[in-house]
Design a protein around this motif. Structure first.
Motif, PDB file in Angstrom:
ATOM      1  N   LEU A   1       3.385   4.376   9.585  1.00  0.00           N
ATOM      2  CA  LEU A   1       4.093   2.980   8.971  1.00  0.00           C
ATOM      3  C   LEU A   1       4.046   3.152   7.326  1.00  0.00           C
ATOM      4  CD1 LEU A   1       1.576   0.004  10.122  1.00  0.00           C
ATOM      5  CD2 LEU A   1       4.103   1.193  10.439  1.00  0.00           C
ATOM      6  N   SER A   2       5.043   2.661   6.508  1.00  0.00           N
ATOM      7  CA  SER A   2       4.771   2.659   5.264  1.00  0.00           C
ATOM      8  C   SER A   2       3.636   2.495   4.332  1.00  0.00           C
ATOM      9  CB  SER A   2       5.884   1.804   4.120  1.00  0.00           C
ATOM     10  OG  SER A   2       5.680   1.779   2.998  1.00  0.00           O
TER      11      SER A   2
ATOM     12  N   THR B   1       2.769   1.183   1.545  1.00  0.00           N
ATOM     13  CA  THR B   1       2.260   0.442   0.957  1.00  0.00           C
ATOM     14  C   THR B   1       2.430  -1.202   1.542  1.00  0.00           C
ATOM     15  OG1 THR B   1       4.821  -0.227   0.879  1.00  0.00           O
ATOM     16  CG2 THR B   1       3.885   0.642  -1.294  1.00  0.00           C
ATOM     17  N   GLU B   2       2.634  -0.772   3.426  1.00  0.00           N
ATOM     18  CA  GLU B   2       2.514  -2.158   4.651  1.00  0.00           C
ATOM     19  C   GLU B   2       1.319  -2.545   4.579  1.00  0.00           C
ATOM     20  OE1 GLU B   2       4.028  -2.628   8.993  1.00  0.00           O
ATOM     21  OE2 GLU B   2       5.288  -0.635   7.536  1.00  0.00           O
ATOM     22  N   THR B   3       0.732  -3.306   4.925  1.00  0.00           N
ATOM     23  CA  THR B   3      -0.902  -4.378   5.250  1.00  0.00           C
ATOM     24  C   THR B   3      -1.027  -3.426   6.722  1.00  0.00           C
ATOM     25  OG1 THR B   3       0.077  -6.261   3.359  1.00  0.00           O
ATOM     26  CG2 THR B   3      -1.837  -6.488   5.266  1.00  0.00           C
TER      27      THR B   3
ATOM     28  N   PRO C   1      -1.795  -4.124  10.202  1.00  0.00           N
ATOM     29  CA  PRO C   1      -1.289  -5.731  10.755  1.00  0.00           C
ATOM     30  C   PRO C   1      -2.562  -5.411  11.132  1.00  0.00           C
ATOM     31  CG  PRO C   1      -1.011  -3.237  11.436  1.00  0.00           C
ATOM     32  CD  PRO C   1      -1.510  -2.469  10.396  1.00  0.00           C
TER      33      PRO C   1
ATOM     34  N   ARG D   1      -5.348   6.409   4.939  1.00  0.00           N
ATOM     35  CA  ARG D   1      -3.409   5.243   4.298  1.00  0.00           C
ATOM     36  C   ARG D   1      -3.538   6.519   3.322  1.00  0.00           C
ATOM     37  NH1 ARG D   1      -1.629   0.554   2.519  1.00  0.00           N
ATOM     38  NH2 ARG D   1      -3.572  -0.650   3.952  1.00  0.00           N
TER      39      ARG D   1
ATOM     40  N   GLU E   1       1.421   7.510   3.497  1.00  0.00           N
ATOM     41  CA  GLU E   1       1.653   7.144   4.699  1.00  0.00           C
ATOM     42  C   GLU E   1       0.293   5.441   5.389  1.00  0.00           C
ATOM     43  OE1 GLU E   1       0.581   9.366   8.487  1.00  0.00           O
ATOM     44  OE2 GLU E   1       1.010  10.883   6.739  1.00  0.00           O
TER      45      GLU E   1
ATOM     46  N   GLU F   1       7.043  -5.503  18.699  1.00  0.00           N
ATOM     47  CA  GLU F   1       7.446  -4.609  17.457  1.00  0.00           C
ATOM     48  C   GLU F   1       7.998  -3.335  17.723  1.00  0.00           C
ATOM     49  OE1 GLU F   1       5.549  -4.845  14.264  1.00  0.00           O
ATOM     50  OE2 GLU F   1       3.891  -5.705  14.213  1.00  0.00           O
TER      51      GLU F   1
END
Length: 128
Positions: free
Chosen positions: A15-16, A18-20, A22, A35, A39, A53
C-alpha cells in the motif's frame, strides 16, 4: 534446525506509505506490517483479505516456513543457512523476522522443493 510449514496460505500486500493501517488486518491471527517511506507492506493469511477491496499490488499464494523455537539475538547465520541453499536451487523467499524467530515465505508451487532442499542441508520439519 527444526522447521515447520504453517498450514495457512499467505498474501503480501503493498500500500501507499501514507495509507492508514487497515483495521481488517488486526482480525488476523498472524500478520506482519512494515512501513517505510516507500510503502506499507502487509503479510497476512489470504483468508483475511477483505473481498470488497481491490488491491493494486498484491502477491498471493505463499506458504510460510517457521524456524521452531526462540532464537538468541547473538546467533548468526540462521537466515543464511536457509536462504542460501534455496537461492542456489532457484527458490525465491520473502523473509520476516520477529523478536523470537524467523519466518520465510515460499511460493506454494515451490514449497515441496524448498522442503527437500532444506532437508538435504540437514534441517528437519516437525509437521511431516
Amino acid at each position: 534446525m527444526k522447521l515447520k510449514i504453517l498450514e495457512l496460505t499467505f498474501s503480501v500486500i503493498k500500500l501507499s506509505p501514507t495509507e492508514t493501517m487497515p483495521s481488517w488486518v488486526t482480525n488476523c491471527d498472524v500478520f506482519s506490517i512494515t512501513r517505510t517511506n516507500e510503502e506499507l507492506s502487509i503479510v497476512c493469511p489470504s483468508e483475511c483479505l477483505p473481498t470488497n477491496e481491490d488491491f493494486k499490488e498484491v502477491e498471493n499464494d505463499w506458504k510460510c516456513i517457521k524456524v521452531e523455537g526462540i532464537l538468541d539475538f547473538g546467533l548468526t547465520g540462521i537466515l543464511a543457512s536457509l536462504a542460501n541453499p534455496l537461492a542456489e536451487n532457484k527458490v525465491s523467499i520473502f523473509a520476516i523476522s520477529t523478536f523470537n524467530t524467523d519466518y520465510f515465505l515460499v511460493k506454494s508451487h515451490s514449497i515441496e522443493k524448498a522442503r527437500l532442499v532444506l532437508e538435504s542441508e540437514g534441517h528437519s520439519f516437525s509437521n511431516i
